[in-house]
Write a protein that holds these residues in place. Sequence first.
Motif, PDB file in Angstrom:
ATOM      1  N   TYR A   1      -0.750  12.084   2.546  1.00 29.06           N
ATOM      2  CA  TYR A   1      -0.819  12.578   3.533  1.00 29.06           C
ATOM      3  C   TYR A   1      -0.870  13.678   3.366  1.00 29.06           C
ATOM      4  O   TYR A   1       0.551  14.054   3.189  1.00 29.06           O
ATOM      5  CB  TYR A   1      -0.581  12.357   5.097  1.00 29.06           C
TER       6      TYR A   1
ATOM      7  N   SER B   1       0.706  -1.286  -0.166  1.00 37.78           N
ATOM      8  CA  SER B   1      -0.130   0.004  -0.365  1.00 37.78           C
ATOM      9  C   SER B   1       1.003   1.412  -0.248  1.00 37.78           C
ATOM     10  O   SER B   1       2.531   1.282   0.653  1.00 37.78           O
ATOM     11  CB  SER B   1      -0.997   0.195   1.059  1.00 37.78           C
TER      12      SER B   1
ATOM     13  N   ARG C   1       0.697   5.696   1.003  1.00 40.17           N
ATOM     14  CA  ARG C   1      -0.435   6.576   1.398  1.00 40.17           C
ATOM     15  C   ARG C   1      -0.086   8.219   1.499  1.00 40.17           C
ATOM     16  O   ARG C   1       1.464   8.169   1.680  1.00 40.17           O
ATOM     17  CB  ARG C   1      -1.150   6.562   3.084  1.00 40.17           C
TER      18      ARG C   1
ATOM     19  N   ASN D   1      -3.535   0.870  -3.135  1.00 37.73           N
ATOM     20  CA  ASN D   1      -3.320  -0.939  -3.347  1.00 37.73           C
ATOM     21  C   ASN D   1      -2.696  -1.203  -4.219  1.00 37.73           C
ATOM     22  O   ASN D   1      -4.120  -1.480  -5.416  1.00 37.73           O
ATOM     23  CB  ASN D   1      -5.030  -1.069  -1.985  1.00 37.73           C
TER      24      ASN D   1
ATOM     25  N   GLU E   1      -4.362   6.707  -0.913  1.00 43.19           N
ATOM     26  CA  GLU E   1      -4.076   5.247  -0.733  1.00 43.19           C
ATOM     27  C   GLU E   1      -4.363   4.303  -1.923  1.00 43.19           C
ATOM     28  O   GLU E   1      -5.378   4.366  -2.827  1.00 43.19           O
ATOM     29  CB  GLU E   1      -5.647   5.475   0.653  1.00 43.19           C
TER      30      GLU E   1
ATOM     31  N   VAL F   1      -6.270  12.074   2.606  1.00 49.85           N
ATOM     32  CA  VAL F   1      -5.490  10.584   2.344  1.00 49.85           C
ATOM     33  C   VAL F   1      -5.828   9.762   1.054  1.00 49.85           C
ATOM     34  O   VAL F   1      -6.868  10.196   0.773  1.00 49.85           O
ATOM     35  CB  VAL F   1      -4.680   9.447   3.552  1.00 49.85           C
TER      36      VAL F   1
END
Length: 577
Positions: free
Chosen positions: A140, A136, A138, A185, A183, A181
């Motif tokens: 921010y 993953s 991410r 995956n 994200e 966020v």
Amino acid sequence: MALPAQAQVNVSLDRYSIAPADTVQLTLEVDQRAAQRPDFSPLTRDFHFLGSKQMTVSSHSNGNNQYTTRWRVLLRPRHSGELQIPPLQINNEQSTPLLLSVAGDKSSTAAINRDSFLESNVDTSELYINSQLLYSQRLYHRAELPPMANFSEPLIEHANTIALGETNRYSTQLKGETYQVIEKNYAIFPEQTGQLTIPAATFSAGPGIAELQSEAFSIDVLPQANQKKKGYWLPSSQVSITDNWQRPDTITPATPITRQITISATGLPAAALPALMPLRNELASIEVTDVSLSQEYSSKGVISSRTETILITPLERGEITLPEIRIPWWNITKDRAEQSIINPIILRVEAGSKLTSGQTQAAEATPPLTSEITATDGSALSSSKTVVTSAHEDLNQQTVPAQPAPDNSHFLIWLLTAIAVISALGWLYSYAALRRLKQQLDTDGSQTVEEEVELSAILPQHFSDDDDFNYDAAELLKVELAERDAFQAALSACEQNMALEARLLMLEWGRQFWPEIEINSSIDLSDICNSKTLDLLLIDMENHIDGTETDYWSGDLLAEALDKIREKQLSKRFELS
């Protein structure tokens, strides 16, 4: 039972200095099969316990088997400072303590006080080849992202990378601040053993702005586990089989029966799932009419399925035995071999004439829990669904421990003998039947010229007008079905990657397709087909059979080549007819 010495319990960390928001992986090893799980409770004082995974690694040296039991534990620190990994109890021994440095609040605040930062995570640092790794990324950020912002995609060599659905967007609280966020995956399937490198993820807000970068990962990829039952390699956390039927209550010759078999797996792409249904049967024509592959994505990664729709047409009265379907796979959660099984099924075919499509009724029917299915008289149709699965948590699911592989030499002797006997009896029967048909048709002259031309095209050339034979449709259908069944059996062996069985069944099909030519080896078949592609594929198959090639043999290309050659030969015969 106590371990021989404390020195044989080893612990290590993947990093010894991290930030407060980072995770660290603890590895604990014992150089034998462990009798019990270690006590991880002392870790919870200074760390969040995020999960653990157990794996047993075996090796063979100097005639002895050696085993190492390994635990991987994922931790996140509760606070900064010099934190201790305390001694962990396993059996009657303890591991040695370790120190982990967690950066103080000053450096952590400096990182989080920026407008944005990037992190990436993997669910394990060690896995088997072809099994699933969850990865993953991410981002921010607090400020609005510029239009030219760019989030890198993972480019990983020697691996199949699958994006798990759409990009997720949400907000979260960190250090009292609200962050947006982004994200992404991925499921990563390594395709070779050794070290798999996942490069650092990068984020660029545009020209002249410094890039954000996450850490890179190095993953240990283990070879296939040692399975007692050889065959395809299916590393998964769960495999299940579903068996559905559509058939009338009364089964008679020429009445079509539809069977649908679905294999589902968690943590495997659909392309890795094997063919299921054996296609060779003396009393029935079996044909795969459709194969459907599907993939879904969840927090567990890839959930895939393969569905085969099979048409079974009984040829005569009697009992049709459909053999068991046994799928060996490797449970990566429990690190052991398992099997999912559908038991053998018996279909009782009653006497009757061929039905037209308007007379044939189809509906779902319930196979009994026993291995025998009996068709009874009556007009009502019933329906059900039989599921066999290997998940231990469900009492209705069936998991069978892997059984020792049978003696291959006895199997080969039986297979060669059976092929020889069946071939001899088949040609004796065909010759006698055709002689009787010639005598009969010479007297009544019932067959038309149009029928002769159409049906002779599907026969080998020596069965055409040169022998001055006449045939009826029923006998020609038997010859055609015998050749087709032999071809489907050869394709099935190729698709299941069984090199030796593929060669034997391929030669048997060749003898039926070209009965006027003596075929005893792959070289004979290669000479007939005159295909350079087939030549290379046959050489590759022979090298795997005699041990020259030791890697995994895949027969899908050979199956495709044979299918094209057969189709081309049939087209030529139709043109000549």
